[in-house]
Design a protein around this motif. Structure first.
Motif, PDB file in Angstrom:
ATOM      1  N   ALA A 118       0.846  -1.155  -0.178  1.00  0.00           N
ATOM      2  CA  ALA A 118      -0.150  -0.398   0.146  1.00  0.00           C
ATOM      3  C   ALA A 118       0.481   1.353   0.386  1.00  0.00           C
ATOM      4  O   ALA A 118       0.254   2.561  -0.695  1.00  0.00           O
ATOM      5  N   LEU A 123      -1.729   3.794  -1.719  1.00  0.00           N
ATOM      6  CA  LEU A 123      -3.037   3.087  -1.049  1.00  0.00           C
ATOM      7  C   LEU A 123      -2.856   3.413   0.186  1.00  0.00           C
ATOM      8  O   LEU A 123      -4.166   3.693   0.871  1.00  0.00           O
ATOM      9  N   GLN A 138      -8.078   5.011  -8.687  1.00  0.00           N
ATOM     10  CA  GLN A 138      -7.489   4.072  -7.410  1.00  0.00           C
ATOM     11  C   GLN A 138      -8.117   2.667  -7.643  1.00  0.00           C
ATOM     12  O   GLN A 138      -7.178   1.855  -6.541  1.00  0.00           O
ATOM     13  N   ARG A 141      -5.365   0.482  -8.914  1.00  0.00           N
ATOM     14  CA  ARG A 141      -4.131   1.000  -8.310  1.00  0.00           C
ATOM     15  C   ARG A 141      -4.209  -0.012  -6.774  1.00  0.00           C
ATOM     16  O   ARG A 141      -3.253  -1.115  -6.927  1.00  0.00           O
ATOM     17  N   VAL A 142      -5.077  -0.583  -6.692  1.00  0.00           N
ATOM     18  CA  VAL A 142      -6.077  -1.481  -5.658  1.00  0.00           C
ATOM     19  C   VAL A 142      -5.959  -2.925  -6.129  1.00  0.00           C
ATOM     20  O   VAL A 142      -4.891  -3.841  -5.748  1.00  0.00           O
TER      21      VAL A 142
END
Lengths: 352, 722
Positions: A118, A123, A138, A141-142
């Motif tokens: 993260a 994150l 986002q 990216r997760v």
């Protein structure tokens, strides 16, 4: 970390033959981009690698291990889906730790692994949110983070950037490149976007109708496309392909005056990239300017060359106006067999 | 030309009719006659009407009404002036009909009747109708098997035993019905009507023991026989004796003979059945009472009796009916007439339904072996006492009315509170047209939901007994909630039934959801072929009306002829599981039936909800190494839950009130233990002496339980689901 080996891979759905014998060695740490038009079988191939589709024929090895009959969960591959496939009822932290939880790792270890990734992907402030509360970038990216946490042998990316807007996409391209440099893990990335392929890949595999058209580093595909399909698919704007005849005097495009010196003989397809022209008064071809697309730093000219339409890229500012007649000199030529579309090789010692 | 002709014909008919009624009245008289006859009895009635018209010119129109709906239709329509001129009914409803004004005292009657039939239709010294026919039990037999019918029970049992075996039964009768038990009761000298009734008398205990011996121990009687089953057994020559009435003989495909019931060998007393006397009555508020009485007298008299005897196969009450030849065809009628001479007139005691209910309860217990005759008789006496208990004392309605009015006003004020806000008023003004559109629906809701609900709830504050309504306040509720009449562990107590209902709901919903969801998950698998066909087939149980399904399952659970026991025999001898003899088996039978009915709904809901879950998610979990169960538990189920939860709440409310299955499959057996609240309320309203108030209190309590449940489910879900 491991490489991949595909040997004579076939996939059939009843009568439909989707993959027609794929042979490829992917070295450990390579970034392989699978590219092709929609329906070419690239996603199917990726799903075969993941184990989500059964392989009808041939062998698939991850490292030294044959994995045809190994369950997806046991192949140690991580996949990033086009839709990201984040579990909507779990927080970002739970999403990222899901695989480790299945593997029954201790909670402390899971938390540490998630925290580390993260941090890398920025994150941390999102860890307690649900996927529904995140923006598209986002979420992307997760999804990446979830794959990274697992430390898999191979990453499988299924059009991971296609749901992002243009600026975010170019940003994420750079991110992916960085990620690959840092992790040094084998990545197989499926896309229909040749820009993505050229910028990210260490090697590109072009697929059409379930058949491999060419495999090689981006520069090679760009400079020496193996056939007219690759020639037109790779590079933007697309390569001009013109029917032509070659003899001792050189190549003459059908219906156009002016011969260009070249080794090819007989009826061929002549390919010239729009960027490989020079507009000059002593150019061999004379063409009418039909339309000009001004792109800022460059302008794309749509020209009438005899009975053919071609496009030519010139730098701005340019004095050329629509309706004008200009003279052109092609600088780099690609010759292909007119019947098979296969590249006619350069004579030994020639350079491109 | 044709018009002229038809006109003259009509004229001629009118003249003839006018002449026939001696031109008293110019308008032709038409008499309407309501009855519940079927088949040959109805044919006879139509023929009689035709003959009567020929003789007198008076048109009589018989109108058949389904037996099950007959009395309620008569009792609601006739007192409101919507009835016919004439009614056919039995003597035991007479006192009720007289009280409701359904029937009028009759005029002159010169016909003489057999077996006190005339007296049966007298009330407070007045004659109310004209006796038509007798209905009673006789001993029917197959004359091919039995040449010399027995006259005492020992001989009957011996003969029956000789004809039992190989799928044949010596004797068929409804051994657990009180009406069929009555002959043994009388044969042992027991009484169930009059001032001094005790169901625990030694005579009744002996009769119960004997009934058990005949019905079970001797093994000569088929288990849980319905009239259809007995009919088909007899038609196939597989039943030597049948105890039933003339209605059983009608339409048999095989020769049938009858004699009066035998003497009970142990006591030397005859086994006397109850006697019903059917009569034709002049209806209250009849349009032509004079003409109606004339026709009634004629129908009951020798001429009408001859038609009814000849065509309808009735055992007619008129003494002057044509004599019957001593043949096989007339054997049943002659036996009924002979039995009528000795049979005991069905009592019209208002307490009888309570006695009946208690008696049948005891009879079933004895037959099942759940209690000895002594225990059962003792229990029955207790049950009878509670049932016959006078209604709770009248309460003063004033405080209730005051409280209700205050609560109502309070609610109204509370509803109107938001109107103080000028913004809200403005909003309403702005949306005047919208409210106008909603208005009809609001009125419909008020009329169809709110008013019946309030009326139903109001009924729960009354007690109803013998047509009398008494305001009793909350005493119905107190009786139920404090379980004053029964111990909490008795199947008749509210709490016992509540626990059964909750168990019923939980087990059902669990099975519905797990089976429905399982099938939905399987149907989604890519390797399933003919998916559409499977899906359609699995929805079928839901598409069939549930009472039909329930009746089919009821038949399949039959102990001797049911498909389930045959299947459980695995090709050999059928299993002998009596599905309705214990709580667990009867509950299972209900559960199986309702699961069959209930899973398709959950399957359809799950299939729909699964559509909304992207396949990617499960694939992602698969790649993460999750096994099938982990995937389901941590990915599919959490995503299904929000969609399934409302279905779960609706499903459990449906199941909680699933009257049809309970009523039709187990019928509450054994001993009302498988009853759920709604079917229990039904029994209080319609089977146990019309205790409408008590039943309404049950209904209000059911509403309360479900209301609390709904609120709790909402809270649990964290959002509104209802």
């Amino acid at each position: 970390m491991a490489g991949l080996t595909m040997r004579g891979l076939h996939k059939r759905y009843g009568e439909t033959h989707v993959l027609k014998g794929i042979d490829l060695e992917v070295d450990n740490g390579e970034y392989l981009v699978l590219v092709g038009p929609s329906g070419c079988g690239k996603s199917t191939l990726l799903r075969c690698l993941a184990g989500l589709e059964e392989i009808s024929e041939g062998d698939l090895l991850i490292g030294e291990r044959r994995v045809n009959d190994v369950l997806p969960g046991k192949r140690n591959v991580a996949m990033v889906f086009q839709s990201y496939a984040l579990y909507p009822h779990l927080t970002v932290r739970q999403n990222m730790g899901f695989a480790l939880k299945i593997a029954k790792r201790p909670t402390a270890e899971i938390d540490a692994a998630v925290d580390k990734v993260a941090e890398q992907l920025e994150l941390v402030p999102l860890l307690d949110r649900l996927p529904g509360q995140l923006s598209g970038g986002q979420r992307q990216r997760v999804a990446m983070g979830r794959a990274i946490v697992r430390q898999p042998d191979v990453f499988l990316f299924d059009e991971p950037l296609s749901n992002l807007d243009a600026s975010l996409r170019s940003h994420m391209r750079v991110e992916l490149k960085r990620l690959h440099r840092r992790l040094e893990t084998t990545i197989v990335h499926v896309t229909h976007d040749q820009v993505e392929a050229l910028t990210l890949a260490t090697r590109i595999m072009v697929l059409n109708l379930g058949v491999v058209q060419q495999v090689g580093p981006p520069r090679e595909l760009f400079n020496r496309p193996a056939n007219t399909f690759v020639a037109q698919f790779i590079g933007s704007p697309s390569m001009n392909i013109l029917p032509a005849q070659g003899d001792e005097k050189g190549i003459v495009v059908d219906g156009v005056d002016g011969a260009i010196e070249h080794h090819a003989r007989g009826p061929i397809e002549l390919g010239v990239r729009p960027t490989d022209f020079e507009v000059t008064d002593d150019g061999v071809w004379s063409a009418n300017v039909d339309v000009i697309e001004r792109l800022g730093a460059e302008a794309l000219l749509h020209l009438e060359l005899g009975p053919h339409k071609i496009s030519v890229m010139v730098n701005e500012p340019t004095p050329i106006e629509m309706g004008q007649t200009i003279r052109l000199q092609p600088r780099v030529l690609h010759a292909f067999n007119r019947d098979t579309g296969v590249r006619i090789p350069e004579p030994a010692g020639a350079t491109s | 030309m044709s018009r002229v002709k038809s006109l003259s014909v009509a004229l001629g008919l009118c003249l003839a009719a006018a002449g026939a009624v001696h031109a008293q009245d110019a308008a032709p008289v038409e008499l309407k006659l309501w009855h519940a006859y079927r088949d040959s009895e109805e044919q006879a009635l139509l023929e009689a009407a035709r003959v009567y018209k020929e003789q007198t010119g008076v048109q009589v129109t018989p109108i058949g009404i389904a037996f099950g709906a007959y009395s309620s239709k008569v009792e609601t329509a006739v007192p409101r002036g919507n009835g016919p001129d004439l009614l056919i009914g039995a003597h035991d409803v007479l006192s009720k009909w007289q009280r409701l004004g359904v029937v009028e005292p009759a005029g002159e009657d010169s016909t003489a009747y057999r077996a006190g039939a005339g007296a049966a239709l007298e009330l407070e010294g007045k004659r109310y109708g004209y006796p038509l026919a007798f209905k009673t039990l006789v001993l029917l037999y197959n004359p091919e098997l039995i040449q010399d019918p027995p006259t005492d029970t020992d001989a009957l049992l011996a003969a029956a035993k000789a004809h039992t075996g190989g799928g044949s039964f010596g004797l068929a009768y409804e051994a657990t019905a009180a009406y069929y038990f009555a002959p043994w009761m009388h044969g042992f000298g027991a009484k169930i009507s009059g001032d001094d009734v005790h169901l625990d008398s030694p005579e009744l205990i002996a009769a119960l023991a004997f009934a058990r011996r005949v019905g079970m121990d001797e093994g000569i009687v088929p288990k849980s026989p319905t009239s259809e089953l007995m009919g088909s057994l007899f038609d196939e020559g597989k039943a030597a004796f049948v105890i039933s009435g003339p209605w059983f003989a009608a339409g048999r495909k095989r020769a049938i003979a009858a004699i009066p019931l035998p003497t009970v060998s142990q006591t030397g007393l005859p086994a006397l059945p109850f006697l019903g006397v059917e009569g034709v009555f002049v209806a209250g508020q009849a349009k032509h009472p004079g003409e109606a009485a004339k026709f009634a007298a004629w129908l009951a008299g020798p001429e009408g009796a001859a038609i009814r005897q000849e065509l309808g196969g009735q055992a007619v009450a008129a003494k002057d009916a044509p004599p019957l030849p001593d043949t096989l065809e007339t054997s049943v009628i002659r036996a009924v007439l002979a039995q009528a001479e000795t049979a005991i007139l069905m009592p019209t005691d208002p307490q009888l339904p309570n006695v009946w209910e208690a008696l049948e309860d005891a009879l079933r217990k004895v037959m099942r072996g759940a209690a000895t005759p002594e225990e059962a008789a003792k229990g029955a006496e207790q049950y009878r006492k509670v049932l016959s208990r006078p209604p709770p004392e009248a309460a003063n309605p004033v405080p209730y009315v005051v409280i209700m009015v205050l609560v109502g006003l309070g609610a109204l004020v509370w509803l109107c509170l938001p109107l103080r806000d000028p913004n809200v008023r403005q909003e309403i003004k702005n949306k005047k047209v919208d409210y106008l559109w909603v208005f009809p629906a609001a009125v419909a809701m008020l009329a169809l939901v709110v008013v019946p609900f309030v009326a139903g709830a109001a009924v729960s504050l009354f007690a109803h007994s013998q047509g009398e309504w008494t305001f009793v306040g909350f005493s119905n509720f107190l009786n139920i909630v404090l379980s004053r009449d029964w111990p909490v562990t008795s199947p008749l107590s509210f709490y016992y039934t509540l626990v059964v209902t909750i168990l019923w709901t939980l087990t059902n919903v669990f099975l519905h959801v797990s089976i429905g969801m399982g099938l939905a998950l399987v149907l989604r698998e890519p390797w399933i072929r003919l998916r559409g066909v499977w899906r359609a087939l699995l929805i079928v149980p839901w598409a069939v009306p549930n009472y039909i399904t329930a009746l089919i399952w009821k038949m399949m659970f039959h102990v001797q002829y049911g498909a389930i026991n045959a299947l459980l025999g695995f090709g050999g001898e059928p299993a002998q599981i009596d599905w309705f003899s214990s709580f667990s088996m009867a509950f299972s039978a209900n559960l199986i039936t309702n699961t069959w009915l209930g899973f398709p709904f959950m399957m359809v809901v799950t299939l729909g909800a699964l559509q909304a879950i992207p396949r990617d998610l499960e694939e992602a979990a698969e790649l993460d190494g999750a096994g099938a169960w982990f995937r389901f538990r941590h990915v599919t189920w959490p995503l299904l839950k929000p969609a399934l939860l409302p279905a779960l709440v609706i499903g459990s409310v449906w199941t909680f009130n699933m009257f049809n299955v309970i009523y039709l499959v187990s019928g509450g057996q054994p001993d009302s233990s498988t009853e759920i609240l709604i079917s229990e309320a039904y029994r209080w309203a319609f089977k146990r002496d019309l205790r409408y108030g008590y039943a309404a209190a049950y209904a209000v309590l059911i509403f309360g339980v479900l209301f609390v449940y709904g609120r709790a489910a909402n809270k649990l879900a964290g959002k509104k689901v209802l």
